[in-house]
Design a protein around this motif. Structure first.
Motif, mmCIF file in Angstrom:
data_model
loop_
_atom_site.group_PDB
_atom_site.id
_atom_site.type_symbol
_atom_site.label_atom_id
_atom_site.label_comp_id
_atom_site.label_asym_id
_atom_site.label_seq_id
_atom_site.Cartn_x
_atom_site.Cartn_y
_atom_site.Cartn_z
ATOM 1 N N ASN A 1 0.872 -1.245 0.033
ATOM 2 C CA ASN A 1 0.162 0.026 0.025
ATOM 3 C C ASN A 1 0.881 1.159 0.134
ATOM 4 O OD1 ASN A 1 -2.298 -1.534 0.088
ATOM 5 N ND2 ASN A 1 -2.214 -1.834 2.486
ATOM 6 N N ASN A 2 1.835 1.208 -0.687
ATOM 7 C CA ASN A 2 2.791 2.429 -1.197
ATOM 8 C C ASN A 2 3.600 2.702 0.164
ATOM 9 O OD1 ASN A 2 2.263 3.151 -3.822
ATOM 10 N ND2 ASN A 2 0.184 4.045 -3.041
ATOM 11 N N GLN A 3 3.844 1.772 1.080
ATOM 12 C CA GLN A 3 4.647 1.954 2.376
ATOM 13 C C GLN A 3 5.999 1.698 1.962
ATOM 14 O OE1 GLN A 3 3.091 1.167 6.524
ATOM 15 N NE2 GLN A 3 1.604 -0.276 5.267
ATOM 16 N N PRO A 4 7.012 2.625 2.561
ATOM 17 C CA PRO A 4 8.267 2.267 2.238
ATOM 18 C C PRO A 4 8.979 0.829 3.020
ATOM 19 C CG PRO A 4 8.154 3.891 3.819
ATOM 20 C CD PRO A 4 6.890 3.734 3.594
ATOM 21 N N VAL A 5 9.868 0.372 2.568
ATOM 22 C CA VAL A 5 10.591 -0.686 2.862
ATOM 23 C C VAL A 5 12.076 -0.623 3.200
ATOM 24 C CG1 VAL A 5 11.310 -3.368 2.437
ATOM 25 C CG2 VAL A 5 8.990 -2.473 1.776
ATOM 26 N N VAL B 1 17.354 -14.847 10.950
ATOM 27 C CA VAL B 1 16.191 -14.322 10.801
ATOM 28 C C VAL B 1 16.655 -12.654 10.432
ATOM 29 C CG1 VAL B 1 14.316 -13.100 12.141
ATOM 30 C CG2 VAL B 1 14.991 -15.681 12.622
ATOM 31 N N LEU B 2 15.975 -12.471 9.259
ATOM 32 C CA LEU B 2 16.237 -11.066 8.567
ATOM 33 C C LEU B 2 14.994 -10.202 8.756
ATOM 34 C CD1 LEU B 2 17.837 -12.379 5.295
ATOM 35 C CD2 LEU B 2 19.091 -11.625 7.209
ATOM 36 N N GLU B 3 15.366 -8.922 9.143
ATOM 37 C CA GLU B 3 14.244 -8.072 9.676
ATOM 38 C C GLU B 3 14.020 -6.760 8.387
ATOM 39 O OE1 GLU B 3 15.064 -6.090 13.039
ATOM 40 O OE2 GLU B 3 14.812 -7.696 14.376
ATOM 41 N N PHE B 4 12.748 -6.742 8.049
ATOM 42 C CA PHE B 4 12.277 -5.751 7.145
ATOM 43 C C PHE B 4 11.366 -4.620 7.840
ATOM 44 C CE2 PHE B 4 14.414 -8.983 4.584
ATOM 45 C CZ PHE B 4 14.620 -8.554 3.640
ATOM 46 N N LYS B 5 11.498 -3.413 7.758
ATOM 47 C CA LYS B 5 10.686 -2.563 8.291
ATOM 48 C C LYS B 5 9.769 -2.107 7.129
ATOM 49 C CE LYS B 5 10.573 1.504 11.089
ATOM 50 N NZ LYS B 5 11.443 2.362 11.923
ATOM 51 N N VAL B 6 8.613 -2.060 7.415
ATOM 52 C CA VAL B 6 7.512 -1.640 6.454
ATOM 53 C C VAL B 6 6.601 -0.738 7.174
ATOM 54 C CG1 VAL B 6 5.383 -2.208 4.982
ATOM 55 C CG2 VAL B 6 7.350 -3.932 5.127
ATOM 56 N N GLY B 7 6.892 0.653 7.042
ATOM 57 C CA GLY B 7 6.393 1.610 7.466
ATOM 58 C C GLY B 7 6.921 1.546 9.165
ATOM 59 N N ASP B 8 5.853 1.489 10.019
ATOM 60 C CA ASP B 8 6.242 1.131 11.293
ATOM 61 C C ASP B 8 6.426 -0.110 11.839
ATOM 62 O OD1 ASP B 8 6.475 4.049 11.741
ATOM 63 O OD2 ASP B 8 4.440 4.235 12.355
ATOM 64 N N LYS B 9 6.205 -0.876 10.942
ATOM 65 C CA LYS B 9 6.135 -2.449 11.289
ATOM 66 C C LYS B 9 7.237 -3.153 10.911
ATOM 67 C CE LYS B 9 2.686 -6.201 10.842
ATOM 68 N NZ LYS B 9 1.577 -6.738 9.959
ATOM 69 N N ILE B 10 7.703 -4.385 11.852
ATOM 70 C CA ILE B 10 8.882 -5.060 11.587
ATOM 71 C C ILE B 10 8.418 -6.370 11.220
ATOM 72 C CG2 ILE B 10 10.940 -6.211 12.457
ATOM 73 C CD1 ILE B 10 11.248 -3.001 12.280
ATOM 74 N N LEU B 11 8.956 -6.934 9.870
ATOM 75 C CA LEU B 11 8.456 -8.371 9.396
ATOM 76 C C LEU B 11 9.825 -9.021 9.562
ATOM 77 C CD1 LEU B 11 6.274 -7.346 6.340
ATOM 78 C CD2 LEU B 11 5.685 -7.983 8.655
ATOM 79 N N LYS B 12 9.656 -10.223 9.639
ATOM 80 C CA LYS B 12 10.906 -11.101 9.911
ATOM 81 C C LYS B 12 10.716 -12.527 9.002
ATOM 82 C CE LYS B 12 11.793 -9.700 14.497
ATOM 83 N NZ LYS B 12 12.081 -10.033 15.971
ATOM 84 N N THR B 13 12.009 -12.674 8.422
ATOM 85 C CA THR B 13 12.026 -14.001 7.661
ATOM 86 C C THR B 13 12.261 -15.110 8.666
ATOM 87 O OG1 THR B 13 14.510 -13.984 7.419
ATOM 88 C CG2 THR B 13 13.060 -12.977 5.602
ATOM 89 N N ILE B 14 12.128 -16.387 8.048
ATOM 90 C CA ILE B 14 12.500 -17.722 8.803
ATOM 91 C C ILE B 14 14.046 -17.956 8.610
ATOM 92 C CG2 ILE B 14 10.099 -18.683 8.909
ATOM 93 C CD1 ILE B 14 10.995 -20.424 6.643
#
Length: 300
Positions: free
Chosen positions: A48-52, A97-110
């Protein structure tokens, strides 16, 4: 009533899945040969157009993983990162585990564990694809191979020769008696053009005349005339025997008169100033004979 609750829960789940970001990752192989290239892909949907925000290119994986290529593709609603890498050590290695920040949210890989093995067996025979061929090189080929070394060596030799020539002849010519004599004669001509004699400005005339003479004696005869008092200089000239008696007499008379003028103890007329100027000029011209005689004396 129960049906409405079920429908509400289903709608909520659909909305969450529709508007929340989904991160997925994929690793091609978990067993690799030494130096074999593997592919690792991370994808995020529903941006939704949020930066990564993530680690910079070629810096996402740990140092054991040699990244060959790291490409990032972004769309308004998706993010995809494709990494090609290889490992050059045997053993078990982990992609953490690798972290990706989408907006203010942190997403992590396995995390992924990779087993790196050496597929070469002891005693394996290694065969060349083609047999080695002998190639005969001509003079042109050798020139192309070594021309820069040859040119560099010639340049160094030329520099050394030029330096030796400068040290042997260049510096001597600049410091030769003829050069010092000509330079001093030019300075005396410049003094003459100031017309101190014609105007009766005897103090300025003698100050500059003696200053020119002192510099000349220092340079031509290597005596410290620029720092010695007149009496000390006269004593040193007589002791040194480098300057002829005729030239010593000129220097002594003119310098002593100059000291008297400087302290206002005498007031020379125009003819005296003319004679002193002419005597110093002749002294400068005769100086080369003093040096020739000194060199002959040293040789004997």
């Amino acid at each position: 009533m129960k049906l409405k609750k079920i429908l509400f829960i289903l709608c909520s789940l659909v909305c969450v899945n529709t508007f929340s970001q989904i991160l997925s990752s994929h690793l091609d192989k978990q067993t690799l040969a030494l130096g074999e290239v593997n592919h690792f892909v991370i994808k995020i949907d529903n941006l939704n157009n949020q930066p990564v925000t993530a680690a910079a290119k070629n810096e996402l994986l740990p140092f054991h993983f040699e990244e060959v290529k790291d490409s990032i593709g972004t769309q308004p609603n998706s993010y995809e990162r494709k990494i090609e890498f290889a490992v050059y050590e045997e053993g078990k290695f982990t992609i953490p585990v690798l972290e990706f920040k989408v907006g203010d949210k942190i997403l992590k890989t396995i995390p992924y564990e990779i087993d790196v093995i050496n597929t070469a067996q002891k005693g394996d025979q290694i065969n060349d694809i083609m047999k080695n061929k002998e190639v005969k090189l001509g003079a042109k080929d050798y020139w192309e191979l070594y021309k820069w070394y040859i040119l560099a060596a010639l340049g160094v030799i030329a520099f050394i020769v030029a330096l030796i020539m400068y040290l042997k002849w260049g510096r001597k010519s600049k410091a030769s008696p003829v050069v010092a004599t000509n330079q001093t004669l030019k300075e005396l001509d410049s003094l003459k053009k100031k017309k101190y004699i014609e105007e009766g400005n005897y103090r300025s005339f003698y100050v500059e005349l003696i200053d020119i003479s002192r510099k000349f004696i220092t340079k031509q005869y290597h005596l410290p005339a620029d720092v010695l008092l007149t009496d000390d200089l006269v004593h040193l000239m007589k002791k040194n025997n480098t300057i002829s008696l005729e030239n010593e007499k000129v220097v002594e008379e003119v310098f002593l008169r100059g000291d008297l003028v400087k302290f206002a103890k005498t007031f020379p007329d125009q003819q005296t100033m003319e004679n002193d100027f002419a005597d110093i000029r002749e002294f400068v011209k005769r100086s080369s004979k003093d040096l020739e005689f000194e060199n002959l004396r040293k040789d004997v």
